[in-house]
Design an enzyme around this catalytic site. Structure first.
Site, PDB file in Angstrom:
ATOM      1  N   ILE A  14     -36.477 -63.764  -4.048  1.00 47.95           N
ATOM      2  CA  ILE A  14     -37.187 -62.732  -3.287  1.00 47.95           C
ATOM      3  C   ILE A  14     -36.464 -62.406  -1.977  1.00 47.95           C
ATOM      4  CG2 ILE A  14     -38.823 -64.226  -2.008  1.00 47.95           C
ATOM      5  CD1 ILE A  14     -39.469 -60.774  -3.647  1.00 47.95           C
ATOM      6  N   SER A  36     -29.827 -71.792   4.245  1.00 56.87           N
ATOM      7  CA  SER A  36     -29.825 -71.968   2.798  1.00 56.87           C
ATOM      8  C   SER A  36     -29.356 -73.380   2.492  1.00 56.87           C
ATOM      9  CB  SER A  36     -28.885 -70.933   2.164  1.00 56.87           C
ATOM     10  OG  SER A  36     -28.597 -71.293   0.836  1.00 56.87           O
ATOM     11  N   LYS A  91     -45.865 -65.083   0.000  1.00 58.76           N
ATOM     12  CA  LYS A  91     -47.068 -65.528  -0.706  1.00 58.76           C
ATOM     13  C   LYS A  91     -46.668 -66.593  -1.718  1.00 58.76           C
ATOM     14  CE  LYS A  91     -47.024 -64.637  -4.560  1.00 58.76           C
ATOM     15  NZ  LYS A  91     -46.279 -64.577  -5.874  1.00 58.76           N
ATOM     16  N   ASP A 169     -49.030 -67.980  -9.610  1.00 60.60           N
ATOM     17  CA  ASP A 169     -47.985 -67.423  -8.730  1.00 60.60           C
ATOM     18  C   ASP A 169     -47.972 -65.898  -8.855  1.00 60.60           C
ATOM     19  OD1 ASP A 169     -45.526 -67.820  -6.936  1.00 60.60           O
ATOM     20  OD2 ASP A 169     -44.776 -66.602  -8.584  1.00 60.60           O
TER      21      ASP A 169
END
Ligand code: NAP
Length: 311
Positions: A14, A36, A91, A169
């Site tokens: 995402i 990362s 989310k 999810d």
């Protein structure tokens, strides 16, 4: 006003599909840094870290977007707030309701912004559906969220672990639309949760809802075993017999058989416009309604064991 200097934590799907390009195209944000674990970097970021704690030490950093799996979101958000940074939460915003409550307290204590993002809510069709339903009583709700987990979540092991939420999810996206458009609150009445025998999260769920008024027929069906055409649809019928259909994940709206909205989703553009406004106003926005429905489904859900799932 100068651009908000922002960092992204976790450069997974995402972050790469949405956060990086949308931040890059919004002049009100400047991508200062990324972190990362795998050591990925991005051409727009001035700094790259493998440990997000190093990123949080940057004095000129104002905010971070936390794009990790939900199991670690709270710990990272807490450290960010205590380091004086505002946070945008992908989310679902945490792994538990108590974690989210603590972030609410911390936002107030630190004076920093906490923003729970529910991307599906940023569709024009969802806004129009909310307006159209305001003041009406609903007699029927049918949510059909069926997709192929192998296609949409290849190799993502966290979704199958406890706290990864399994089919919730994507299902929470549908619930975030439901909580936005329904003219009165809905409650989980029953939940049947199908757990593959080799996994710690459900692959399918069937929910029914109650409301304070009336005896509506309110249902949701989530299934990750769908192959062929995928379904992200919500149908609502009012007491007056008006039928609203949201389809394609909330980007398309028909009312009474007439197409009212159909547009390319620009959900993350809306999310960052809202975050800009919240940062300027130093105001948090913490919406836990979709997340509460998920928690309630797990709390009262009946668990059924189904065949093992292999990637
Ligand atoms: P993903 O591809 O698995 O990416 C998550 C990334 O977080 C990993 O690639 C890793 O990136 C980092 N990470 C993993 N474990 C971590 C840990 N323990 N500590 C710190 N960082 C860790 O997952 P995703 O699909 O992007 O989903 C991430 C979140 O966004 C989920 O909550 C999901 O519900 C939400 N979301 C996803 C989509 C979608 O279409 N995929 C859409 C909307 C919302 P690094 O190695 O770069 O650190």
């Amino acid at each position: 006003m100068t651009a908000h200097r922002i960092g992204i934590i976790g450069l997974g799907k995402i972050a790469q599909d949405q956060h990086l390009p949308v931040i890059g195209a919004n002049p009100n944000f400047e991508l200062l840094a990324v972190s990362s674990q795998r050591g990925l970097s991005h051409r727009d970021a001035r700094h790259t870290f493998q440990d997000y704690r190093e990123l949080l030490k940057l004095p000129e950093l104002e905010a971070v977007s936390i794009c990790t799996p939900p199991q670690v979101r709270y710990a990272i958000a807490r450290e960010a707030l205590l380091a004086g940074k505002s946070v945008l939460l992908e989310k679902p915003p945490a792994a538990t309701l108590s974690e989210l409550e603590d972030l609410r307290r911390l936002a107030a204590r630190t004076g920093r912004v906490v923003f729970t993002t529910w991307h599906a809510q940023y569709n024009k069709a969802v806004k129009e559906a909310r307006k159209a339903l305001a003041g009406w009583s609903v007699r029927r709700l049918l949510v059909t969220w069926k997709e192929d987990v192998r296609h949409w979540h290849p190799g993502q092991q966290w979704i199958w672990q406890a706290g990864g939420f399994g089919v919730f999810d994507p299902g929470v996206n549908a619930l975030s639309i439901v909580t936005r458009i329904m003219p009165e609150p809905v409650f989980i009445k029953t939940a049947d949760l199908s757990f593959p025998s080799n996994r710690d999260a459900p692959i399918a769920a069937a929910l029914t809802f109650a409301m304070n008024h009336g005896e509506g027929d309110l249902q949701a069906v989530f299934d990750w075993r769908q192959t062929g055409p995928q379904s992200w649809d919500i149908e609502v019928e009012t007491e007056a017999g008006l039928i609203l259909k949201l389809s394609q994940g909330g980007s398309c709206l028909e009312i009474g058989g007439r197409l009212v909205v159909k547009e390319e989703p620009a959900e993350y553009e809306g999310i960052y416009r809202r975050f800009d406004a919240l940062l300027n106003a130093r105001q948090s926005e913490i919406d836990d309604a979709p997340f509460r429905l998920v928690a309630d489904a797990f709390m009262i859900g009946r668990r059924v064991q189904v065949e093992p799932f292999e990637d």
